[in-house]
Write an enzyme that holds these catalytic residues in place. Structure first.
Site, mmCIF file in Angstrom:
data_model
loop_
_atom_site.group_PDB
_atom_site.id
_atom_site.type_symbol
_atom_site.label_atom_id
_atom_site.label_comp_id
_atom_site.label_asym_id
_atom_site.label_seq_id
_atom_site.Cartn_x
_atom_site.Cartn_y
_atom_site.Cartn_z
ATOM 1 N N ASP A 31 0.833 -1.213 0.000
ATOM 2 C CA ASP A 31 0.000 0.000 0.000
ATOM 3 C C ASP A 31 0.866 1.262 0.000
ATOM 4 O O ASP A 31 1.980 1.261 0.526
ATOM 5 C CB ASP A 31 -0.919 -0.021 1.237
ATOM 6 C CG ASP A 31 -2.083 0.951 1.080
ATOM 7 O OD1 ASP A 31 -2.348 1.405 -0.048
ATOM 8 O OD2 ASP A 31 -2.731 1.260 2.106
ATOM 9 N N HIS A 48 2.138 3.360 -9.015
ATOM 10 C CA HIS A 48 1.910 1.933 -9.276
ATOM 11 C C HIS A 48 3.058 1.354 -10.093
ATOM 12 O O HIS A 48 3.506 0.243 -9.848
ATOM 13 C CB HIS A 48 0.579 1.717 -10.019
ATOM 14 C CG HIS A 48 -0.627 2.151 -9.233
ATOM 15 N ND1 HIS A 48 -0.779 1.848 -7.899
ATOM 16 C CD2 HIS A 48 -1.735 2.850 -9.584
ATOM 17 C CE1 HIS A 48 -1.923 2.355 -7.470
ATOM 18 N NE2 HIS A 48 -2.529 2.973 -8.467
ATOM 19 N N LEU A 142 10.457 -20.618 -5.141
ATOM 20 C CA LEU A 142 9.472 -19.772 -4.464
ATOM 21 C C LEU A 142 8.074 -19.913 -5.094
ATOM 22 O O LEU A 142 7.946 -19.899 -6.320
ATOM 23 C CB LEU A 142 9.938 -18.313 -4.592
ATOM 24 C CG LEU A 142 9.012 -17.236 -4.025
ATOM 25 C CD1 LEU A 142 9.091 -17.216 -2.503
ATOM 26 C CD2 LEU A 142 9.374 -15.862 -4.589
#
Ligand code: IPE
Ligand code: IPE
Ligand code: MG
Length: 261
Positions: A31, A48, A142
């Site tokens: 955020d 962004h 991962l």
């Protein structure tokens, strides 16, 4: 940072934490992109875009440290309420990231999964998602979950709907519905539950992220805005985690005894 400096750094951090002190699964609410851009007098999408670089760095660091699972909140089921222009720019960015990053993730043995109600996305994105998931399906490094059009309440709801169908078909009695049966049908059911939750950007809330799966997760909030979340900040979260005592309802003494047994 050179390759050598980087690997020295990872080694030092791991030495400090010890393998046991490392979370297996980290869930993150990324955020603060909009505020980061506003501080620079730029449009929100600029933030962004900068945030994508933080994701790259985090995925790299997590892989190097041997974190098993990373779950990132990219777009919530509530984010459709944003101005249309921002939503469509976010979609574009998501599509671009899928096109640009997936090959590299695959080379790095990362298994990519998208969790959320993908049916609401434009077809172009749905096709890319399916391609990316099938390309990386057998990778053993991962596991990277991207939560897109995800809501924790939606996740529980779709699990319960599956159970209700079985009840209706007479295959299950209502009192056979247990926590396990619900959990088995949630999106991350085959992975360890998140050990560490991180939220950047200063808000201290869950915002309908993994509401079920976070029941016993250690929470870490930082005011740092997502585009500024770098290795230093990541290490701070890991160090904080390594100092927590996870009691799962037991007493501190019981936990100590179990550890020394
Ligand atoms: C998080 O950053 C990214 C998404 C929700 C897509 P924000 O866009 O929420 O940034 P702030 O909170 O407005 O600063
Ligand atoms: C949560 O951030 C969702 C993502 C990071 C994708 P928001 O910025 O949308 O959360 P709220 O609405 O402020 O709680
Ligand atoms: Mg926000």
């Amino acid at each position: 940072m050179s390759k050598k400096e980087q690997s020295d750094r990872v080694r030092n951090c791991l030495k400090l934490l010890g393998k046991e002190g490392l979370p297996r699964h980290i869930a993150i609410i990324m955020d603060g992109n909009g505020r980061w851009a506003q501080q620079r007098k730029k449009p929100r999408v600029f933030g962004h875009r900068a945030g994508v670089e933080s994701v790259r760095e985090l995925v790299r660091a997590s892989g190097e440290m041997g974190i098993e699972v990373l779950t990132l909140f990219a777009f919530s089921s509530e984010n459709w309420r944003r101005p249309e222009k921002e939503v469509s720019l976010l979609m574009e960015l998501f599509l671009m990231a899928l096109e640009k990053e997936v090959r590299k993730l695959n080379t790095n043995n990362v298994q990519l999964r998208i969790i959320g109600d993908v049916a609401d996305f434009p077809e172009k994105i749905r096709i890319r998602i399916a391609e990316a998931e099938s390309l990386t399906l057998n990778n053993t490094g991962l596991v990277l979950n991207i939560a897109a059009n995800y809501g924790g309440k939606w996740d529980i709801c779709q699990a319960v709907r599956q159970l209700a169908t079985r009840v209706k078909q007479g295959e299950l009695e209502p009192d056979e519905i247990t926590e396990e049966k619900i959990a088995e049908r949630l999106k991350l059911h085959d992975l360890p539950e998140p050990d560490l939750f991180i939220r950047t950007g200063g808000e201290q809330r869950i915002s309908n992220f993994l509401v079920w799966q976070l029941a016993y997760t250690e929470l870490f909030f930082t005011p740092v805005l997502w585009p500024d979340f770098n290795r230093d900040e990541f290490e701070k979260a890991l160090i904080s985690f390594s100092h927590r005592q996870r009691r799962f309802g037991q007493t501190g003494k019981q936990v100590e005894q179990r550890r020394n047994a």
